[in-house]
Design an enzyme around this catalytic site. Structure first.
Site, PDB file in Angstrom:
ATOM      1  N   LYS A 176       0.889  -1.178   0.000  1.00 13.18           N
ATOM      2  CA  LYS A 176       0.000   0.000   0.000  1.00 13.18           C
ATOM      3  C   LYS A 176       0.918   1.216   0.000  1.00 13.18           C
ATOM      4  O   LYS A 176       1.422   1.635   1.041  1.00 13.18           O
ATOM      5  CB  LYS A 176      -0.885  -0.020   1.262  1.00 13.18           C
ATOM      6  CG  LYS A 176      -2.255   0.597   1.082  1.00 13.18           C
ATOM      7  CD  LYS A 176      -2.242   2.049   0.656  1.00 13.18           C
ATOM      8  CE  LYS A 176      -2.105   2.982   1.851  1.00 13.18           C
ATOM      9  NZ  LYS A 176      -1.896   4.387   1.416  1.00 13.18           N
ATOM     10  N   GLU A 252       9.101   1.081  11.244  1.00  8.06           N
ATOM     11  CA  GLU A 252      10.080   2.176  11.195  1.00  8.06           C
ATOM     12  C   GLU A 252       9.273   3.465  11.278  1.00  8.06           C
ATOM     13  O   GLU A 252       8.556   3.817  10.342  1.00  8.06           O
ATOM     14  CB  GLU A 252      10.894   2.084   9.902  1.00  8.06           C
ATOM     15  CG  GLU A 252      11.776   0.849   9.910  1.00  8.06           C
ATOM     16  CD  GLU A 252      12.495   0.593   8.595  1.00  8.06           C
ATOM     17  OE1 GLU A 252      12.400   1.421   7.685  1.00  8.06           O
ATOM     18  OE2 GLU A 252      13.150  -0.458   8.500  1.00  8.06           O
ATOM     19  N   CYS A 286      13.249  10.701   7.652  1.00  7.75           N
ATOM     20  CA  CYS A 286      13.018  10.315   9.051  1.00  7.75           C
ATOM     21  C   CYS A 286      14.290  10.425   9.876  1.00  7.75           C
ATOM     22  O   CYS A 286      14.237  10.620  11.078  1.00  7.75           O
ATOM     23  CB  CYS A 286      12.491   8.894   9.098  1.00  7.75           C
ATOM     24  SG  CYS A 286      13.666   7.737   8.406  1.00  7.75           S
ATOM     25  N   GLU A 388       7.931  16.063  16.016  1.00  5.74           N
ATOM     26  CA  GLU A 388       8.518  15.885  14.687  1.00  5.74           C
ATOM     27  C   GLU A 388       7.809  16.814  13.703  1.00  5.74           C
ATOM     28  O   GLU A 388       6.586  16.811  13.603  1.00  5.74           O
ATOM     29  CB  GLU A 388       8.346  14.430  14.229  1.00  5.74           C
ATOM     30  CG  GLU A 388       8.997  14.178  12.880  1.00  5.74           C
ATOM     31  CD  GLU A 388       8.694  12.786  12.315  1.00  5.74           C
ATOM     32  OE1 GLU A 388       7.520  12.381  12.304  1.00  5.74           O
ATOM     33  OE2 GLU A 388       9.645  12.113  11.897  1.00  5.74           O
TER      34      GLU A 388
END
Ligand code: NAD
Ligand code: 6OD
Length: 484
Positions: A176, A252, A286, A388
């Site tokens: 996906k 992750e 990231c 973040e």
């Protein structure tokens, strides 16, 4: 208009429901994505199951490895198509996609093909209570049908980083991709057909997360395991979905990574390294640095140098010569990043550079551009020091001692990566040992060897992938004990 179809059982499948894919550089509609509903997700999982029980499941490791090499070669042969697709979807600089995203997309198949071809399993001989002997040995079986749920920041790289090992281990996959980046996953379907990967081994379902393809896939009872890269909050939702049937996950997730610069570091290398780690891919990595801690004697000089370096970055469209910074992925993400820029000001930050939107001419005025931004002067409790942002920005704060630097770096819910700049090996090793992360770079950033363990501590993930560590997730180890 370009159409992005689902790829199910080796066929491209249209659906009645479509959504628009817009280009980050100018917000133009560049394609229509065919959203998979429950029926298409179900068909993809069943196709994957059939392939697992059929040709793919029965194929020798040697033949599987040959096919994965052929996939990598075909990606390289169609390098320009993949490059164009990735650039159109993300708006990232052509040089970045050409040097990082696409080559890694191919390498991810070869590296894991080599690993499975060469990996041994254990065996032990033991004495039995009756005075005889027994021999135990281990077998690795595929996990089964694996759901691969991907983000938009490095679409091909991060998808193949999971599809490569999953297929190498004999699994079949249903991918996906992010709703923001449908192109390269779809293109990979053409590659799979071209080189003769059996239908159903690689499937793609397009759509969103909640109440769409992402949720339908991760809740599907025919899925044996879920590997996911994305936000920590999404990881929580997927983990809840995986609880039904106690299915394994590999995650992750997000980060709020610190860079620590000691006074004795090679100053210019530290500035260049943090320019990359804070701003590359417009901060949408990231592993990127959003918190910088600099030892006090060099603090002012460092802030001035990073400011100059950030201001020298060239913001612009992918193939304009010299461009180092593209746009953010979407209007929604731009709103989010700018809301943090606003919040930093409201909480009293000193804006060293940036903080706004660059002026772009013509059609590009509608793109999702933001300025590379540096702040100082905020406490650890400030919003932009804790959350973040995933944009081209960082906050710089001073420290005095090694103890203080380590405490500051660890003062976060996340634990993905850190980068430490020092010329003292003892300090480097201490920081590597004591900063709670999955990945620590010393005097470097994003230097990758695909044989090494990759993943995050704390809220940044579950498990490790890379090299033989990927086998821990993508295979089931079975022990066989033979009484001789
Ligand atoms: P996201 O979590 O919003 O979306 C990732 C994927 O999950 C998308 O395909 C999305 O459609 C799907 N999804 C969303 N909700 C879902 C649900 N409830 N069920 C199933 N699927 C769902 O992440 P993003 O915005 O695409 O990517 C940015 C985030 O990814 C950042 O937080 C970044 O740190 C993280 N990231 C982490 C790593 C890493 O290696 N740790 C790498 C890249 C990106
Ligand atoms: O290099 C890799 O394998 C990897 N997983 C990189 C992740 C980057 C995050 O944005």
């Amino acid at each position: 208009m370009k159409q992005f179809h689902n790829f199910i059982g080796g066929e491209f499948v249209a659906t009645a429901r479509t959504f628009e894919k817009r280009a980050p550089v100018d917000d133009r509609v560049i394609g229509l994505v065919h959203e998979a509903g429950r029926a298409e997700v179900d068909a993809a999982v069943h196709a994957a199951r059939r392939a697992l029980k059929g040709d793919w499941g029965r194929m020798s490791v040697v033949r599987r490895v040959e096919l994965l090499y052929a996939v990598a070669d075909e990606i390289n042969r169609r390098f320009d198509d993949f490059l164009a697709a990735e650039i159109a979807d993300t708006g990232k600089p052509k040089s970045l996609a050409a040097h990082v995203d696409i080559p890694r997309g191919a390498a991810n198949f070869k590296v894991f093909a080599d690993i499975v071809k060469n990996v041994p399993t254990e065996s032990f001989e033991m004495a039995t209570p009756d005075g005889g002997t027994a021999l135990s040995y281990a077998l690795r079986s595929p996990l089964g049908v694996v759901a691969v749920v991907c983000p938009w920041n490095l679409p091909l790289l991060l998808m193949t980083w999971k599809v490569g090992p999953a297929l190498a281990c004999g699994n079949t996959v249903v991918v996906k991709p992010s709703e923001e980046t449908p192109a390269t996953a779809t293109l990979l379907g053409e590659v799979m057909n071209k080189v003769g990967v059996p239908p159903g081994v690689y499937n793609v379902v397009h759509g969103f997360g909640p109440d769409s393809a992402g949720e339908f896939l991760t809740r599907h009872p025919g899925v044996n395991g879920i590997t996911f890269t994305g936000e920590t909050r999404t990881g929580e939702a997927i983990m809840a979905a995986a609880a039904k049937g106690v299915r394994p996950v590999s995650f992750e997730l997000g980060g709020k990574n610190a860079a620590v610069v000691f006074a004795g570091a090679d100053f210019d290398k530290a500035v260049a390294g943090i320019t990359r780690s804070a701003f590359e891919n417009c901060g949408q990595v990231c592993l990127g640095t959003e918190r910088v801690y600099v030892q006090r004697p060099i603090f002012d000089r460092f802030v001035a140098a990073l400011k100059a370096s950030a201001e020298a970055l060239k913001v612009g469209p992918s193939d304009e010569p010299g461009v180092t910074l593209g746009p953010l992925i979407s209007a929604e993400h731009k709103r989010k990043v700018l809301s943090y820029y606003e919040r930093a000001r409201a909480e009293g930050a000193t804006v060293i550079t940036g903080g706004g939107v660059p002026a772009m001419g013509g059609a590009f005025a509608a793109g999702h551009w933001v300025e590379p931004t540096i702040w100082t002067g905020l406490p650890q409790t400030a919003t932009i020091v804790r959350e973040e942002i995933f944009g081209p920005c960082c906050h710089i704060a001073p420290f005095d001692t090694v103890d203080e630097a380590i405490a500051l770096a660890n003062d976060t819910d996340y634990g993905l990566a850190t980068t430490v700049w020092t010329s003292d090996l003892g300090t480097a090793h201490r920081a590597a040992r004591e900063i709670d992360v999955g990945l620590c770079w010393i005097n470097s950033w994003f230097l990758r060897d695909l044989r090494t363990a990759f993943g995050g501590a704390k809220a940044s993930g579950i498990g490790r992938e890379g090299g033989v560590h990927s086998l821990e997730f993508y295979t089931e180890l079975r022990n066989v004990m033979v009484k001789l």
